[in-house]
Design a protein around this motif. Sequence first.
Motif, PDB file in Angstrom:
ATOM      1  N   GLU A 125      -0.388  -7.060   5.057  1.00  0.00           N
ATOM      2  CA  GLU A 125      -0.958  -7.868   4.193  1.00  0.00           C
ATOM      3  C   GLU A 125      -2.459  -7.490   3.820  1.00  0.00           C
ATOM      4  N   GLY A 126      -3.138  -6.952   5.020  1.00  0.00           N
ATOM      5  CA  GLY A 126      -4.535  -6.535   4.852  1.00  0.00           C
ATOM      6  C   GLY A 126      -4.569  -5.213   3.927  1.00  0.00           C
ATOM      7  N   MET A 127      -3.689  -4.487   4.261  1.00  0.00           N
ATOM      8  CA  MET A 127      -3.654  -3.351   3.332  1.00  0.00           C
ATOM      9  C   MET A 127      -3.246  -3.585   1.937  1.00  0.00           C
ATOM     10  N   GLY A 128      -2.534  -4.449   1.936  1.00  0.00           N
ATOM     11  CA  GLY A 128      -2.333  -5.039   0.378  1.00  0.00           C
ATOM     12  C   GLY A 128      -3.323  -5.491  -0.366  1.00  0.00           C
ATOM     13  N   TYR A 129      -4.126  -6.428   0.437  1.00  0.00           N
ATOM     14  CA  TYR A 129      -5.342  -6.803  -0.343  1.00  0.00           C
ATOM     15  C   TYR A 129      -6.493  -5.618  -0.406  1.00  0.00           C
ATOM     16  N   PHE A 130      -6.492  -4.765   0.590  1.00  0.00           N
ATOM     17  CA  PHE A 130      -7.422  -3.728   0.344  1.00  0.00           C
ATOM     18  C   PHE A 130      -6.863  -2.981  -0.957  1.00  0.00           C
ATOM     19  N   GLY A 131      -5.656  -2.720  -1.102  1.00  0.00           N
ATOM     20  CA  GLY A 131      -5.144  -1.851  -2.166  1.00  0.00           C
ATOM     21  C   GLY A 131      -5.587  -2.758  -3.528  1.00  0.00           C
ATOM     22  N   LEU A 132      -6.011  -3.974  -3.520  1.00  0.00           N
ATOM     23  CA  LEU A 132      -6.477  -4.615  -4.908  1.00  0.00           C
ATOM     24  C   LEU A 132      -7.827  -3.905  -5.355  1.00  0.00           C
ATOM     25  N   ALA A 187      -2.216  -2.357 -13.859  1.00  0.00           N
ATOM     26  CA  ALA A 187      -2.819  -2.842 -12.551  1.00  0.00           C
ATOM     27  C   ALA A 187      -2.752  -4.173 -12.393  1.00  0.00           C
ATOM     28  N   PHE A 188      -2.534  -5.042 -13.421  1.00  0.00           N
ATOM     29  CA  PHE A 188      -2.452  -6.371 -13.405  1.00  0.00           C
ATOM     30  C   PHE A 188      -1.331  -6.726 -12.623  1.00  0.00           C
ATOM     31  N   SER A 189      -0.220  -6.130 -12.993  1.00  0.00           N
ATOM     32  CA  SER A 189       1.035  -5.996 -12.188  1.00  0.00           C
ATOM     33  C   SER A 189       1.073  -6.008 -10.810  1.00  0.00           C
ATOM     34  N   MET A 190       0.440  -4.767 -10.485  1.00  0.00           N
ATOM     35  CA  MET A 190       0.123  -4.461  -9.108  1.00  0.00           C
ATOM     36  C   MET A 190      -0.652  -5.619  -8.248  1.00  0.00           C
ATOM     37  N   MET A 191      -1.611  -5.961  -8.968  1.00  0.00           N
ATOM     38  CA  MET A 191      -2.444  -7.116  -8.323  1.00  0.00           C
ATOM     39  C   MET A 191      -1.755  -8.392  -7.937  1.00  0.00           C
ATOM     40  N   VAL A 192      -0.904  -8.820  -8.830  1.00  0.00           N
ATOM     41  CA  VAL A 192      -0.120  -9.774  -8.409  1.00  0.00           C
ATOM     42  C   VAL A 192       0.976  -9.648  -7.318  1.00  0.00           C
ATOM     43  N   SER A 193       1.450  -8.278  -7.460  1.00  0.00           N
ATOM     44  CA  SER A 193       2.621  -8.108  -6.418  1.00  0.00           C
ATOM     45  C   SER A 193       2.069  -7.618  -4.920  1.00  0.00           C
ATOM     46  N   ARG A 194       1.029  -6.947  -5.019  1.00  0.00           N
ATOM     47  CA  ARG A 194       0.508  -6.298  -3.601  1.00  0.00           C
ATOM     48  C   ARG A 194       0.081  -7.574  -2.469  1.00  0.00           C
ATOM     49  N   PRO A 195      -0.334  -8.744  -2.537  1.00  0.00           N
ATOM     50  CA  PRO A 195      -0.569  -9.362  -1.642  1.00  0.00           C
ATOM     51  C   PRO A 195       0.856  -9.954  -0.995  1.00  0.00           C
TER      52      PRO A 195
END
Length: 290
Positions: A138-145, A251-259
Amino acid sequence: MNNPDPKSNSLWTKDFILTSLSNLFLFFSFHLLTPILPVYVVEMGGDKFAAGMVVGIFTVSALVIRPFAGGALDILDQKKVLFFGLIVCALSVISYEWMVFVSFILVVRTVQGIGWGIVTTTYTTMVSDFIVAKRRAEGMGYFGLSINMGMAFGPLIGIWLMVEFGFNYVFLIAAISILLSMILSQFIHYQPKPFKKANSEKVSFIEKRALLPAVMVMMVTLAHGGILSSLTLFGQETGIINVGWFFLASAFSMMVSRPTAGKVADRIGKNFVIVPGALTLVIGLLILSY
């Protein structure tokens, strides 16, 4: 290393936020340059092969330096390693303003790739230390944002600056962005590493368990690299003024999906994220080809 308290579930610590913000400015600088450098090479007299090389040679140099950067982080001060990499990136970006030959651009791009490999390896290592183990995905997902936000606005602004003001303004803003990353990195808490005696055991750069994920990431980035190196020139040929909107939507799609993907990977399993992600990537590339 700065290990988080195992009893704490806190994710949004000061060091995590500062590392993410610093990484954001680094990736913003990178994505400012990525779509405009192929155009810069062509306008300097290079052909499309040379335009593709500015992406390829950068990737190769970053790939080669990463194992050595990881080894350096095990024995040297993280702050010094990070600062060195950021200096290399900043000087490389500034140097683009004075290029007179395409061959010089490729040399500078190689040096920039070395700095990039060092810095990105350092940031990833640092942020993984700041995240408690049970919330790591989860944390790496937020960092990926921070990466996605740089990708969202970097190409769009970079192409706009190129069209309205010229290449030199793009290089200037990219250098300032790295400078901001450097400033923020000075406020991150680095714990000094304990002295380590030389280990007589044989050390290998290859971790067998990492081979499959590494191959999968390589295949994804091969496809992504081809898009990065050719999309701007393709847009010019087809009359699309600013293909940065493509990167913004992606990038918007990735920002929505990462968390969400990070939480699913932590709670259910990584396969429930990897398989749907790979399928949607294939579908997206097929649509783009038409």
